[in-house]
Design a protein around this motif. Structure first.
Motif, PDB file in Angstrom:
ATOM      1  N   THR A 128      35.533  37.594  48.782  1.00 47.67           N
ATOM      2  CA  THR A 128      36.333  36.561  47.839  1.00 47.67           C
ATOM      3  C   THR A 128      36.899  37.030  46.575  1.00 47.67           C
ATOM      4  OG1 THR A 128      35.359  34.934  49.244  1.00 47.67           O
ATOM      5  CG2 THR A 128      36.400  34.135  46.843  1.00 47.67           C
ATOM      6  N   ARG A 129      36.085  37.531  45.831  1.00 49.58           N
ATOM      7  CA  ARG A 129      36.479  38.169  44.593  1.00 49.58           C
ATOM      8  C   ARG A 129      37.400  39.206  44.664  1.00 49.58           C
ATOM      9  NH1 ARG A 129      30.562  38.255  44.068  1.00 49.58           N
ATOM     10  NH2 ARG A 129      30.527  40.488  43.983  1.00 49.58           N
ATOM     11  N   TYR A 130      37.073  40.217  45.677  1.00 48.56           N
ATOM     12  CA  TYR A 130      38.054  41.353  45.787  1.00 48.56           C
ATOM     13  C   TYR A 130      39.464  40.828  45.961  1.00 48.56           C
ATOM     14  CZ  TYR A 130      39.527  46.141  46.917  1.00 48.56           C
ATOM     15  OH  TYR A 130      40.170  47.378  47.324  1.00 48.56           O
ATOM     16  N   VAL A 131      39.674  39.977  47.340  1.00 45.83           N
ATOM     17  CA  VAL A 131      41.162  39.454  47.585  1.00 45.83           C
ATOM     18  C   VAL A 131      41.845  38.853  46.520  1.00 45.83           C
ATOM     19  CG1 VAL A 131      42.419  38.402  49.431  1.00 45.83           C
ATOM     20  CG2 VAL A 131      40.404  39.840  50.087  1.00 45.83           C
ATOM     21  N   THR A 132      41.012  37.957  45.805  1.00 50.20           N
ATOM     22  CA  THR A 132      41.374  37.086  44.717  1.00 50.20           C
ATOM     23  C   THR A 132      41.986  38.106  43.435  1.00 50.20           C
ATOM     24  OG1 THR A 132      39.948  35.311  45.062  1.00 50.20           O
ATOM     25  CG2 THR A 132      41.018  35.205  42.880  1.00 50.20           C
ATOM     26  N   ALA A 133      41.345  39.246  43.140  1.00 53.78           N
ATOM     27  CA  ALA A 133      41.811  40.114  42.293  1.00 53.78           C
ATOM     28  C   ALA A 133      42.937  40.639  42.562  1.00 53.78           C
ATOM     29  CB  ALA A 133      40.767  40.943  41.841  1.00 53.78           C
ATOM     30  N   PHE A 134      42.791  41.369  43.978  1.00 54.72           N
ATOM     31  CA  PHE A 134      44.064  42.064  44.506  1.00 54.72           C
ATOM     32  C   PHE A 134      45.419  41.222  44.563  1.00 54.72           C
ATOM     33  CE2 PHE A 134      46.650  42.740  48.353  1.00 54.72           C
ATOM     34  CZ  PHE A 134      46.918  43.976  48.410  1.00 54.72           C
ATOM     35  N   ARG A 135      45.504  39.884  44.810  1.00 52.52           N
ATOM     36  CA  ARG A 135      46.513  39.131  45.030  1.00 52.52           C
ATOM     37  C   ARG A 135      46.898  38.986  43.604  1.00 52.52           C
ATOM     38  NH1 ARG A 135      47.084  35.500  50.057  1.00 52.52           N
ATOM     39  NH2 ARG A 135      49.337  36.010  49.520  1.00 52.52           N
ATOM     40  N   ALA A 136      46.133  38.683  42.424  1.00 57.35           N
ATOM     41  CA  ALA A 136      46.490  38.626  41.181  1.00 57.35           C
ATOM     42  C   ALA A 136      47.107  39.516  40.678  1.00 57.35           C
ATOM     43  CB  ALA A 136      45.291  38.244  40.290  1.00 57.35           C
ATOM     44  N   LEU A 137      46.459  40.737  41.031  1.00 60.41           N
ATOM     45  CA  LEU A 137      47.078  42.295  40.336  1.00 60.41           C
ATOM     46  C   LEU A 137      48.812  42.231  40.999  1.00 60.41           C
ATOM     47  CD1 LEU A 137      44.495  44.446  40.851  1.00 60.41           C
ATOM     48  CD2 LEU A 137      45.353  43.587  38.952  1.00 60.41           C
ATOM     49  N   LEU A 138      48.887  41.961  42.245  1.00 61.68           N
ATOM     50  CA  LEU A 138      50.274  41.785  42.813  1.00 61.68           C
ATOM     51  C   LEU A 138      51.339  41.061  42.267  1.00 61.68           C
ATOM     52  CD1 LEU A 138      49.727  42.380  46.726  1.00 61.68           C
ATOM     53  CD2 LEU A 138      50.345  44.132  44.833  1.00 61.68           C
ATOM     54  N   ARG A 139      50.750  39.901  41.653  1.00 64.28           N
ATOM     55  CA  ARG A 139      51.494  39.034  40.671  1.00 64.28           C
ATOM     56  C   ARG A 139      51.750  39.376  39.557  1.00 64.28           C
ATOM     57  NH1 ARG A 139      47.975  35.315  43.755  1.00 64.28           N
ATOM     58  NH2 ARG A 139      46.867  34.808  41.921  1.00 64.28           N
ATOM     59  N   GLY A 140      51.157  40.388  38.860  1.00 63.68           N
ATOM     60  CA  GLY A 140      51.425  40.844  37.640  1.00 63.68           C
ATOM     61  C   GLY A 140      50.579  40.140  36.824  1.00 63.68           C
ATOM     62  N   GLU A 141      49.292  39.491  37.183  1.00 61.50           N
ATOM     63  CA  GLU A 141      48.515  38.939  36.211  1.00 61.50           C
ATOM     64  C   GLU A 141      47.404  39.982  35.835  1.00 61.50           C
ATOM     65  OE1 GLU A 141      46.856  35.558  38.438  1.00 61.50           O
ATOM     66  OE2 GLU A 141      49.069  34.724  38.697  1.00 61.50           O
ATOM     67  N   THR A 142      46.806  39.547  34.623  1.00 61.78           N
ATOM     68  CA  THR A 142      45.636  40.316  33.934  1.00 61.78           C
ATOM     69  C   THR A 142      44.532  39.552  34.480  1.00 61.78           C
ATOM     70  OG1 THR A 142      46.677  40.481  32.075  1.00 61.78           O
ATOM     71  CG2 THR A 142      44.506  40.883  32.025  1.00 61.78           C
ATOM     72  N   VAL A 143      43.682  40.367  35.187  1.00 58.89           N
ATOM     73  CA  VAL A 143      42.248  39.771  35.832  1.00 58.89           C
ATOM     74  C   VAL A 143      41.186  40.671  35.486  1.00 58.89           C
ATOM     75  CG1 VAL A 143      43.651  39.442  37.935  1.00 58.89           C
ATOM     76  CG2 VAL A 143      42.428  41.585  37.753  1.00 58.89           C
ATOM     77  N   GLU A 144      39.944  39.953  35.567  1.00 60.35           N
ATOM     78  CA  GLU A 144      38.896  40.595  35.209  1.00 60.35           C
ATOM     79  C   GLU A 144      38.094  41.313  36.057  1.00 60.35           C
ATOM     80  OE1 GLU A 144      34.489  39.542  33.255  1.00 60.35           O
ATOM     81  OE2 GLU A 144      36.165  39.054  32.085  1.00 60.35           O
ATOM     82  N   TRP A 145      37.569  42.717  36.138  1.00 66.00           N
ATOM     83  CA  TRP A 145      36.858  43.207  37.105  1.00 66.00           C
ATOM     84  C   TRP A 145      35.841  44.168  36.512  1.00 66.00           C
ATOM     85  CZ3 TRP A 145      36.757  42.099  42.163  1.00 66.00           C
ATOM     86  CH2 TRP A 145      36.026  43.171  42.868  1.00 66.00           C
TER      87      TRP A 145
END
Length: 349
Positions: A128-145
């Motif tokens: 869940t954490r991984y796919v959420t981050a992956f999709r946010a990155l593709l949208r150009g968003e800043t995510v925490e990892w």
């Protein structure tokens, strides 16, 4: 490098009522095999992410993009623990640049990609954490990892393309996996060994069903050498999965199970996973061969193997159960297997 959407919409559709795609156990020959699949009318090509036995899935998909024009392309399935989410996001974005509008991505917990290296599949919480981050990155968003913010920093010279349109599928296992696929994915990816549940399929507009086997020749015997090469690797998964999930007793219940265990147990326990998964969906390993020779070949009916009429009937059943896309993995003589399957399900008409 792409065709109109109206053209692509008509390709890969079987009279059975679903889309027909191909899956490949990734090799250096796979880009050419994908070209053949496009020639035959397959909708999409999914590539396995199994780096312990295969070249890099993104590299291979990029090579396939350069020699094809219409067929969809994607990793099916990516295993989160094998790569940082930024790496997979960058790979997906690059492939979208090479094959605009043709990319899809599927994720799984890593039955083979992890177990073949002696590790357990990743947890659904991690997925869940991984796919959420992956999709946010593709949208150009800043995510925490891993405690730090990150974002795709592609420059105008090397843009991301339009990756926010890339559909994401989740290989769901059990109620928890299905719930995560509903919340995070654009569709669900079901492996044939898991069977089809209409309680699951009715929850999704897009249901991909992965399978393997072979279309029999006229009068062909179930113990033929050709069938051993073509359908044997798919059948062998019954032994691999039974061993991983049920242990030795589960394998003993299968025809040829004792013979399979005898070979596997020659390898020290600490390295036994290497013996179990060697040749995964490419060829029979020594244990698989021993099982086949001792009667395991009688289990070939558990794969998508039969006459052309049998195969078409089973594909129609899958469509009736809510499957919207079947993806078939050939082995052995890849062109022969793709041609025979395409003809059986009515792609070449």
């Amino acid at each position: 490098m792409t065709t109109s959407s109206s053209s692509s919409a008509t390709h890969g559709r079987s009279p059975a009522g679903l889309d027909v795609s191909a899956s490949f156990a990734t090799t250096l020959h796979t880009p050419e095999h994908i070209r053949i699949a496009e020639e035959l009318g397959f909708k999409r090509a999914w590539l396995y992410d199994t780096p312990q036995q295969s070249p890099d899935v993104w590299m291979t998909l990029a090579l396939a993009a350069e020699r094809t024009h219409r067929i969809g392309l994607g990793p099916g399935v990516l295993v989160p623990a094998l790569r940082h989410p930024m790496v997979n996001a960058s790979g997906a974005a690059a492939l979208e640049r090479l094959a605009p509008g043709r990319v899809a991505v599927a994720f799984g917990t890593g039955y083979t990609g992890r177990r073949a290296m002696g590790q357990q599949p990743v947890s659904w919480a991690y997925m869940t954490r991984y796919v959420t981050a992956f999709r946010a990155l593709l949208r150009g968003e800043t995510v925490e990892w891993e405690g730090s913010p990150m974002r795709m920093l592609h420059t105008p010279e090397y843009p991301r393309g339009a990756p926010d349109t890339i559909p994401v599928y989740i290989a769901a296992i059990g109620p928890k996996g299905t719930a995560i696929a509903e919340s995070l994915g654009d569709g669900v990816f079901i492996m044939g060994i898991d069977g089809v549940s209409e309680e699951v399929t009715k929850k999704f507009e897009s249901v991909v069903y992965g399978t393997a086997g072979s279309v029999l020749g006229d009068g062909e015997d179930l113990g033929s050498e050709r069938l051993r090469t073509a359908a044997g690797p798919a059948l062998a998964q019954l032994f691999h999965i039974s061993y991983e999930l049920g242990g030795e007793e589960a394998v003993k219940a299968l025809p040829g199970g004792l013979e399979w265990l005898a070979v596997v147990q020659e390898t020290p326990e600490a390295e036994r996973h290497l013996a179990v998964h060697h040749g995964h969906l490419l060829r029979l390993n020594d244990a698989d061969t021993a099982a086949w020779n001792a009667g395991g070949n009688t289990l070939v009916g558990h794969t998508l193997t039969g006459t052309a009429g049998d195969v078409l009937a089973r594909v129609k059943d899958l469509a009736a159960q809510g499957v919207t896309e079947i993806t078939y993995q050939p082995a052995g003589d890849i062109r022969r297997e793709l041609e025979a399957f395409a003809d059986a399900v009515g792609l070449r008409r």
